[in-house]
Write a protein that holds these residues in place. Structure first.
Motif, PDB file in Angstrom:
ATOM      1  N   UNK A  38      49.434  31.176 -45.759  1.00 31.73           N
ATOM      2  CA  UNK A  38      48.244  30.412 -45.391  1.00 31.73           C
ATOM      3  C   UNK A  38      47.252  31.220 -44.550  1.00 31.73           C
ATOM      4  N   UNK A  39      47.563  32.458 -44.289  1.00 32.18           N
ATOM      5  CA  UNK A  39      46.564  33.331 -43.669  1.00 32.18           C
ATOM      6  C   UNK A  39      45.677  33.974 -44.730  1.00 32.18           C
ATOM      7  N   UNK A  40      45.968  33.710 -46.015  1.00 32.31           N
ATOM      8  CA  UNK A  40      45.232  34.300 -47.130  1.00 32.31           C
ATOM      9  C   UNK A  40      44.847  33.200 -48.118  1.00 32.31           C
ATOM     10  N   UNK A  41      43.705  32.529 -47.903  1.00 30.36           N
ATOM     11  CA  UNK A  41      43.309  31.417 -48.775  1.00 30.36           C
ATOM     12  C   UNK A  41      43.164  31.814 -50.242  1.00 30.36           C
ATOM     13  N   UNK A  42      42.714  33.026 -50.507  1.00 37.55           N
ATOM     14  CA  UNK A  42      42.549  33.449 -51.897  1.00 37.55           C
ATOM     15  C   UNK A  42      43.898  33.521 -52.603  1.00 37.55           C
ATOM     16  N   UNK A  43      44.894  34.079 -51.915  1.00 35.43           N
ATOM     17  CA  UNK A  43      46.244  34.122 -52.478  1.00 35.43           C
ATOM     18  C   UNK A  43      46.773  32.718 -52.737  1.00 35.43           C
TER      19      UNK A  43
END
Length: 261
Positions: free
Chosen positions: A65-70
């Motif tokens: 959840x620190x990487x919205x694109x992922x």
């Protein structure tokens, strides 16, 4: 009242422990197929096997959840492969405690990404399928701090408030499609998060954890902490057909601790 979610798919974030785990259990018990999302693959696999199942095919997705694109890519791939979801439970661990004046800018940015941005990405990814089904439930697990800010949780108070207003705005835009958007506001709940907060308060005050816990309980009319399952019960109800005319609300599950209505 019998909640029947057979034929529905529920995406549950932060579902390997605490309230997210209890919500996944409750939704599965009501008949929903559950899609677990968290970072720890091994723990996800364990929880997935623990979920009650009849005709459901529960599954899990690993995402950070620190990487919205992922997150968006992982969930979009699942929708393309397995079909749309009808229920979204946004549940992300709270930011570290601390006074707001001492907070670094990065703490606000990280929390905004993990909570509001990821909630938004998930909603944008799943709402088209909800519109097609003419049934959707978005339930955000946030905090009673949106009604009454909590001492020592400056960043959390700020970001949780932003999520609450995001949800209220979204509820107005989606209501005509049969999609509800609501917030569940847990009070002091017996989870690892609460234990960490009590531990930090004990270290700062020089008191024992039991003494700190007793003081917190004394401010709760129910005179105890909530169990995660009690919060999950509210989530399962809001996900049901019976809750179809409830949208845009903040629902405290706090044993009466919040002083305002």
């Amino acid at each position: 009242m019998l909640v029947d979610l057979k034929g529905k798919t529920a995406v549950v974030c932060g579902s390997t422990q605490g309230i997210g785990y209890a919500a996944a259990q409750g939704l599965a018990a009501a008949g929903a197929t559950v899609v677990l999302i968290a970072r720890n693959r091994d723990r996800l696999a364990d929880v997935c096997q623990q979920l009650p199942a009849d005709d459901q095919s529960h599954r899990f997705l690993v995402a950070d959840f620190s990487d919205p694109q992922n997150l968006q890519e992982v969930v979009s791939a699942d929708v393309a492969d397995a079909g749309p979801a009808h229920i979204l439970i946004n549940n992300t661990g709270g930011p570290p405690g601390g006074n707001i004046f001492d907070a670094e800018l990065e703490a606000f940015e990280n929390a905004f990404t993990q909570h509001l941005k990821c909630n938004h990405v998930l909603a944008q990814t799943l709402v088209p399928g909800m519109k097609t089904a003419a049934f959707g439930r978005i339930i955000n697990v946030i905090s009673t701090s949106v009604k009454q800010p909590l001492d020592g949780l400056g960043v959390s108070n700020t970001i949780r408030g932003a999520v609450a207003n995001w949800a209220k705005t979204m509820s107005n835009e989606l209501a005509s499609f049969g999609i509800t958007v609501n917030n569940v506001l847990p009070g002091a709940t017996a989870t690892q998060r609460l234990h960490s907060i009590l531990e930090n308060k004990a270290k700062k005050s020089g008191a024992t954890i039991d003494e700190v816990a007793a003081k917190v309980k004394s401010a709760i009319p129910a005179d105890r902490f909530a169990e995660a399952e009690e919060v999950a019960n509210a989530i399962v109800f809001l996900a049901s057909r019976q809750a179809s005319y409830i949208t845009g609300i903040n629902l405290p599950v706090d044993g009466g601790r919040t002083k305002c209505l």
